[in-house]
Scaffold this motif. Structure first.
Motif, PDB file in Angstrom:
ATOM      1  N   VAL A  46      34.899  16.273  17.261  1.00 43.46           N
ATOM      2  CA  VAL A  46      33.771  15.780  16.758  1.00 43.46           C
ATOM      3  C   VAL A  46      33.995  14.446  16.833  1.00 43.46           C
ATOM      4  O   VAL A  46      34.822  13.805  17.353  1.00 43.46           O
ATOM      5  N   THR A  47      32.858  13.481  16.489  1.00 39.68           N
ATOM      6  CA  THR A  47      32.768  12.146  16.694  1.00 39.68           C
ATOM      7  C   THR A  47      33.460  11.316  15.498  1.00 39.68           C
ATOM      8  O   THR A  47      33.323  12.040  14.391  1.00 39.68           O
ATOM      9  N   PRO A  48      34.044  10.204  15.734  1.00 38.56           N
ATOM     10  CA  PRO A  48      34.715   9.737  14.456  1.00 38.56           C
ATOM     11  C   PRO A  48      33.553   9.573  13.188  1.00 38.56           C
ATOM     12  O   PRO A  48      34.239   9.761  12.054  1.00 38.56           O
ATOM     13  N   LEU A  49      32.366   9.389  13.561  1.00 41.11           N
ATOM     14  CA  LEU A  49      31.557   8.937  12.248  1.00 41.11           C
ATOM     15  C   LEU A  49      31.116  10.339  11.694  1.00 41.11           C
ATOM     16  O   LEU A  49      30.878  10.496  10.593  1.00 41.11           O
ATOM     17  N   ASN A  50      31.241  11.448  12.287  1.00 41.82           N
ATOM     18  CA  ASN A  50      31.256  12.714  11.798  1.00 41.82           C
ATOM     19  C   ASN A  50      32.248  13.114  10.890  1.00 41.82           C
ATOM     20  O   ASN A  50      32.133  14.002   9.593  1.00 41.82           O
ATOM     21  N   VAL A  51      33.439  12.435  10.807  1.00 43.16           N
ATOM     22  CA  VAL A  51      34.345  12.681   9.879  1.00 43.16           C
ATOM     23  C   VAL A  51      34.054  12.147   8.552  1.00 43.16           C
ATOM     24  O   VAL A  51      34.905  12.352   7.538  1.00 43.16           O
ATOM     25  N   LYS A  52      33.140  11.498   8.299  1.00 43.12           N
ATOM     26  CA  LYS A  52      32.839  10.925   7.005  1.00 43.12           C
ATOM     27  C   LYS A  52      32.801  11.983   6.075  1.00 43.12           C
ATOM     28  O   LYS A  52      32.660  11.524   4.779  1.00 43.12           O
ATOM     29  N   SER A  53      32.159  12.892   6.548  1.00 35.89           N
ATOM     30  CA  SER A  53      32.084  14.160   5.646  1.00 35.89           C
ATOM     31  C   SER A  53      33.435  14.711   5.067  1.00 35.89           C
ATOM     32  O   SER A  53      33.517  15.088   3.793  1.00 35.89           O
ATOM     33  N   VAL A  54      34.600  14.414   5.598  1.00 35.96           N
ATOM     34  CA  VAL A  54      35.865  14.643   5.045  1.00 35.96           C
ATOM     35  C   VAL A  54      36.056  13.568   3.785  1.00 35.96           C
ATOM     36  O   VAL A  54      36.742  14.092   2.690  1.00 35.96           O
ATOM     37  N   LEU A  55      35.588  12.395   3.919  1.00 31.45           N
ATOM     38  CA  LEU A  55      35.819  11.269   3.032  1.00 31.45           C
ATOM     39  C   LEU A  55      34.863  11.447   1.675  1.00 31.45           C
ATOM     40  O   LEU A  55      34.986  11.534   0.653  1.00 31.45           O
ATOM     41  N   ALA A  56      33.550  11.715   2.280  1.00 33.57           N
ATOM     42  CA  ALA A  56      32.331  12.006   1.139  1.00 33.57           C
ATOM     43  C   ALA A  56      32.765  13.112   0.465  1.00 33.57           C
ATOM     44  O   ALA A  56      32.386  13.113  -0.847  1.00 33.57           O
ATOM     45  N   SER A  57      33.139  14.140   1.105  1.00 38.16           N
ATOM     46  CA  SER A  57      33.292  15.456   0.438  1.00 38.16           C
ATOM     47  C   SER A  57      34.166  15.299  -0.981  1.00 38.16           C
ATOM     48  O   SER A  57      34.219  15.903  -1.958  1.00 38.16           O
ATOM     49  N   TYR A  58      35.246  14.574  -0.460  1.00 34.90           N
ATOM     50  CA  TYR A  58      36.250  14.352  -1.761  1.00 34.90           C
ATOM     51  C   TYR A  58      35.611  13.383  -2.888  1.00 34.90           C
ATOM     52  O   TYR A  58      35.822  13.797  -3.960  1.00 34.90           O
ATOM     53  N   THR A  59      35.113  12.209  -2.506  1.00 38.81           N
ATOM     54  CA  THR A  59      34.626  11.352  -3.566  1.00 38.81           C
ATOM     55  C   THR A  59      33.381  12.061  -4.303  1.00 38.81           C
ATOM     56  O   THR A  59      33.171  11.914  -5.458  1.00 38.81           O
ATOM     57  N   LEU A  60      32.691  13.076  -3.578  1.00 39.40           N
ATOM     58  CA  LEU A  60      31.465  13.806  -4.084  1.00 39.40           C
ATOM     59  C   LEU A  60      32.098  14.851  -5.172  1.00 39.40           C
ATOM     60  O   LEU A  60      31.643  15.031  -6.118  1.00 39.40           O
ATOM     61  N   SER A  61      33.053  15.504  -4.858  1.00 39.25           N
ATOM     62  CA  SER A  61      33.695  16.506  -5.601  1.00 39.25           C
ATOM     63  C   SER A  61      34.259  15.826  -6.836  1.00 39.25           C
ATOM     64  O   SER A  61      34.240  16.138  -7.985  1.00 39.25           O
ATOM     65  N   LEU A  62      34.920  14.286  -6.631  1.00 39.24           N
ATOM     66  CA  LEU A  62      35.197  13.816  -8.057  1.00 39.24           C
ATOM     67  C   LEU A  62      34.055  13.557  -8.776  1.00 39.24           C
ATOM     68  O   LEU A  62      34.126  13.764 -10.075  1.00 39.24           O
ATOM     69  N   ALA A  63      32.839  12.990  -8.241  1.00 43.13           N
ATOM     70  CA  ALA A  63      31.834  12.617  -9.000  1.00 43.13           C
ATOM     71  C   ALA A  63      31.195  14.059  -9.930  1.00 43.13           C
ATOM     72  O   ALA A  63      30.668  13.804 -10.975  1.00 43.13           O
ATOM     73  N   VAL A  64      31.214  15.134  -9.202  1.00 44.59           N
ATOM     74  CA  VAL A  64      30.628  16.229  -9.653  1.00 44.59           C
ATOM     75  C   VAL A  64      31.353  16.848 -10.982  1.00 44.59           C
ATOM     76  O   VAL A  64      31.084  17.424 -11.914  1.00 44.59           O
ATOM     77  N   PHE A  65      32.847  16.908 -10.612  1.00 42.07           N
ATOM     78  CA  PHE A  65      33.724  17.309 -11.799  1.00 42.07           C
ATOM     79  C   PHE A  65      34.053  16.522 -12.644  1.00 42.07           C
ATOM     80  O   PHE A  65      34.769  16.803 -13.962  1.00 42.07           O
ATOM     81  N   ILE A  66      34.223  15.067 -12.497  1.00 37.93           N
ATOM     82  CA  ILE A  66      34.754  14.154 -13.525  1.00 37.93           C
ATOM     83  C   ILE A  66      33.999  14.350 -14.755  1.00 37.93           C
ATOM     84  O   ILE A  66      34.719  14.118 -15.837  1.00 37.93           O
ATOM     85  N   PRO A  67      32.760  14.601 -14.797  1.00 39.11           N
ATOM     86  CA  PRO A  67      31.760  14.755 -15.990  1.00 39.11           C
ATOM     87  C   PRO A  67      32.598  15.699 -17.131  1.00 39.11           C
ATOM     88  O   PRO A  67      32.512  15.503 -18.268  1.00 39.11           O
ATOM     89  N   VAL A  68      33.253  16.658 -16.644  1.00 34.35           N
ATOM     90  CA  VAL A  68      33.953  17.649 -17.655  1.00 34.35           C
ATOM     91  C   VAL A  68      35.245  17.446 -18.067  1.00 34.35           C
ATOM     92  O   VAL A  68      35.508  18.030 -18.870  1.00 34.35           O
ATOM     93  N   SER A  69      35.748  16.314 -17.329  1.00 35.83           N
ATOM     94  CA  SER A  69      37.340  16.072 -17.585  1.00 35.83           C
ATOM     95  C   SER A  69      37.331  15.544 -19.085  1.00 35.83           C
ATOM     96  O   SER A  69      38.454  15.921 -19.804  1.00 35.83           O
ATOM     97  N   GLY A  70      36.405  14.829 -19.587  1.00 35.41           N
ATOM     98  CA  GLY A  70      36.779  14.389 -21.042  1.00 35.41           C
ATOM     99  C   GLY A  70      36.534  15.280 -21.940  1.00 35.41           C
ATOM    100  O   GLY A  70      37.331  15.555 -22.904  1.00 35.41           O
ATOM    101  N   TRP A  71      35.566  16.224 -21.606  1.00 36.26           N
ATOM    102  CA  TRP A  71      35.476  17.562 -22.552  1.00 36.26           C
ATOM    103  C   TRP A  71      36.848  18.356 -22.606  1.00 36.26           C
ATOM    104  O   TRP A  71      37.279  18.807 -23.748  1.00 36.26           O
ATOM    105  N   MET A  72      37.116  18.394 -21.321  1.00 36.13           N
ATOM    106  CA  MET A  72      38.615  19.375 -21.168  1.00 36.13           C
ATOM    107  C   MET A  72      39.859  18.783 -21.947  1.00 36.13           C
ATOM    108  O   MET A  72      40.503  19.344 -22.540  1.00 36.13           O
ATOM    109  N   ALA A  73      39.821  17.455 -21.605  1.00 39.51           N
ATOM    110  CA  ALA A  73      40.950  16.817 -22.396  1.00 39.51           C
ATOM    111  C   ALA A  73      40.821  16.673 -23.790  1.00 39.51           C
ATOM    112  O   ALA A  73      41.804  16.846 -24.406  1.00 39.51           O
ATOM    113  N   ASP A  74      39.859  16.564 -24.571  1.00 40.55           N
ATOM    114  CA  ASP A  74      39.617  16.843 -26.002  1.00 40.55           C
ATOM    115  C   ASP A  74      39.766  18.094 -26.339  1.00 40.55           C
ATOM    116  O   ASP A  74      40.441  18.414 -27.475  1.00 40.55           O
ATOM    117  N   ARG A  75      39.257  19.015 -25.511  1.00 38.53           N
ATOM    118  CA  ARG A  75      39.530  20.607 -26.210  1.00 38.53           C
ATOM    119  C   ARG A  75      41.073  20.967 -25.708  1.00 38.53           C
ATOM    120  O   ARG A  75      41.382  21.629 -26.748  1.00 38.53           O
TER     121      ARG A  75
END
Length: 478
Positions: A46-75
C-alpha cells in the motif's frame, strides 16, 4: 488497602513510576511505529499515506473507549482496571505483530487501543487523588520524564528494527515492559473506588462512540475517492445527528457518560478546548516526520529516528523547571505565549527541503520539543485546577477523550492535506512528497497559533493552587 484510604509513603513514592510505565508503553508504541510506516506500506503493498489508518484506528479506539474508563475505575477500582488495561494492551500488541494484512493490523490496533484507552485517564485520576493540588505539577512532570524515554528510544529502535529485523518486531518490544508493569501495579497501585456507582450510560456510549467513529472514518477516507461526495455528506450528517443526540441525552440524564457540566468551570473549559485545538496541530507531526525524512529526503529509518531524538531530549530537559515557570508566569501567560510559539515552530518545518542542512533540522526539532513539553504539562495539569475530588474521574475522562480525538483528527488531517498535494501515482516521488508535507506543516501550524485564542479567557490567577509549589511564597491575596 481500603478503597479510598491514602496510600502509604512508600507506595506514594512508587506511584509516579507505576503510572509512568503505562505512559512509556503508549509513547514508545506510537513513536516506534511512526518510523516503521514506510516499511509497513512496502510489506503490505500500500502507499505510505494509506498506513494512516493504522495510526488513526488506534487513537480513534482510545477516544471511543476512554469515556467508560472513569466509570469502570469507580466501579471496579483503579488497580484492577489499570492492570486489565495493560494486559489488553499487551495482547493487542502481540496480535498486531502477527498481522498479515493492513485490514487485520487495523483491527488489532483497535484491540490495542481499547487497552490503552484506560491507561491514561485512570493513571492521571490516581495521581490527582493521591497528590494534593500544590504537588500535582511536580507529580505530573515526574511521570512525564520516564514516559518521554519512549520518544527517545522509539524512533531509533524502530529504525534499527526495520533495518535489521522485521517491522512486526516493533509491536513486540512493549510486551516485556507490560508484564513487568503488571507485577508492580497489582502489588503497589492504590485502589481507589466509589462505594456507590451510578449505572453506565449505555445509550450515551452508543451515540457518542458511533458519532465519533463515523466522523473519524470520513476524515480518513476523504480524498481517497473510495466514497462519493453524496456518501461522505450522508455519513457526516449521521455523525452530526448522533453527536447532537448525545448532547441532548447528556442534558436529560442524571448520570451522563461525559459530564458536560464540567465545562462551566473556566479553567477546565480552557484546558480541554484549548488542548483539543492545539493537539490538532501537534497530533499530525509524528506522522509527517517519517514521510518527510524517509520518503522526501531519502534518509534511512535509523537516520529518521535520530532526527526525532532532539525533540525528546529537549522535552525531558524542561520537565524539572516546569513548576517554577508556571509559578512565576502563571497558566494564562504561559499557554497564550507558548501556543503561538509552538504553532510558528510547526510552520518552520515547511522550510525544510532537500538542501536544508542537518544541523538546522536538529535545532528546529530541539526547540520544538522544548516548547511542546511546556504546552502539554501546562494543559494536562490545568484540567484539575478547580475540580473537586468527586469530579476528578469525570474530568480525567473528558480530558483524555478530547486529547485522543484531537490526535486522531490531527493524523487524519495531516494525511489529508498532504494527499491533496501529492497525486496518487507520485507517493514515492521525493520532491512531490516534500511539497505535500510542507503544506501540511503550514496548515497545522496555523491551526495551533489560532488555538491560543481559547486560552485568553483565563484570568491571571487561574491555576495558582496548582502552579504554586513548596518553594514559592504564598501571598495573602491568593
Amino acid at each position: 488497602m481500603p478503597s479510598n484510604a491514602p496510600p502509604a509513603d512508600n507506595i506514594k513514592r512508587l506511584l509516579p513510576w507505576l503510572v509512568a510505565v503505562a505512559f512509556f508503553m503508549q509513547s514508545l508504541d506510537t513513536t516506534i511505529l511512526n518510523t516503521a510506516v514506510p516499511a509497513i506500506a512496502e510489506a503490505m503493498d500500500v502507499t505510505p499515506l494509506n498506513v494512516k489508518s493504522v495510526l488513526a484506528s488506534y487513537t480513534l479506539s482510545l477516544a471511543v473507549f476512554i469515556p467508560v474508563s472513569g466509570w469502570m475505575a469507580d466501579r471496579f477500582g483503579t488497580r484492577r482496571i489499570f492492570a486489565a488495561a495493560i494486559g489488553l494492551f499487551c495482547l493487542g500488541s502481540l496480535l498486531c505483530g502477527l498481522s498479515t494484512s493492513l485490514e487485520m493490523l487495523v483491527a488489532c490496533r483497535v484491540i490495542q487501543g481499547a487497552g490503552g484507552a484506560m491507561m491514561m485517564p485512570v493513571g492521571r485520576m490516581t495521581l490527582a487523588r493521591t497528590f494534593g493540588k500544590a504537588d500535582l505539577v511536580r507529580a505530573m512532570s515526574f511521570v512525564s520524564i520516564p514516559a518521554l524515554i519512549g520518544p527517545m528510544i522509539g524512533p531509533v529502535a524502530g529504525g534499527a528494527i526495520v533495518h535489521w529485523l522485521h517491522w512486526s518486531v516493533v509491536f513486540f518490544v512493549n510486551i516485556p515492559v507490560g508484564l513487568v508493569g503488571l507485577y508492580f501495579i497489582r502489588r503497589y497501585l492504590p485502589d481507589y473506588r466509589e462505594d456507590k456507582t451510578h449505572p453506565l450510560d449505555v445509550l450515551g456510549l452508543i451515540l457518542f462512540g458511533g458519532g465519533i467513529a463515523l466522523l473519524s472514518y470520513v476524515l480518513e477516507v476523504f480524498g481517497d475517492n473510495s466514497l462519493s461526495r453524496g456518501e461522505i455528506l450522508g455519513l457526516l450528517a449521521v455523525s452530526a445527528l448522533l453527536l447532537a443526540g448525545y448532547g441532548i441525552r447528556a442534558s436529560l440524564t442524571a448520570f451522563p457518560l461525559l459530564d458536560l457540566a464540567l465545562f462551566r468551570i473556566r479553567t477546565f473549559r480552557a484546558a480541554v478546548n484549548g488542548g483539543f485545538f492545539t493537539r490538532l496541530g501537534l497530533g499530525g507531526i509524528p506522522f509527517l516526520f517519517p514521510l518527510l525524512y524517509q520518503v522526501g529526503l531519502g534518509f534511512s529509518p535509523i537516520q529518521s529516528g535520530l532526527l526525532v531524538l532532539p525533540q525528546a531530549i529537549a522535552s525531558i530537559g524542561l520537565k524539572t523547571f516546569m513548576p517554577a515557570i508556571l509559578a512565576r508566569l502563571g497558566y494564562r501567560n504561559v499557554l497564550v505565549f507558548n501556543t503561538i510559539v509552538v504553532g510558528l515552530l510547526i510552520m518552520s518545518f515547511a522550510t525544510v527541503g532537500a538542501e536544508t542542512p542537518i544541523w538546522r533540522i536538529v535545532l528546529q526539532a530541539f526547540v520544538l520539543g522544548f516548547f511542546t513539553s511546556m504546552q502539554y504539562t501546562s494543559m494536562n495539569t490545568l484540567v484539575y485546577a478547580d475540580v473537586s475530588g468527586s469530579q476528578t474521574s469525570g474530568a480525567s475522562t473528558i480530558a483524555a477523550t478530547g486529547q485522543q480525538l484531537a490526535i486522531s483528527f490531527g493524523v487524519a488531517g495531516a494525511s489529508l492535506i498532504a494527499a491533496l498535494f501529492v497525486p496518487v501515482g507520485l507517493h514515492t516521488h521525493a520532491a512531490t512528497m516534500i511539497y505535500g508535507v510542507q503544506q501540511a506543516f503550514l496548515v497545522l501550524g496555523i491551526i495551533t497559533v489560532l488555538s491560543s485564542v481559547v486560552f485568553m479567557e483565563l484570568k491571571r490567577d487561574d491555576g495558582s493552587d496548582i502552579s504554586r509549589h513548596d518553594d514559592t511564597p504564598h501571598h495573602a491575596e491568593d
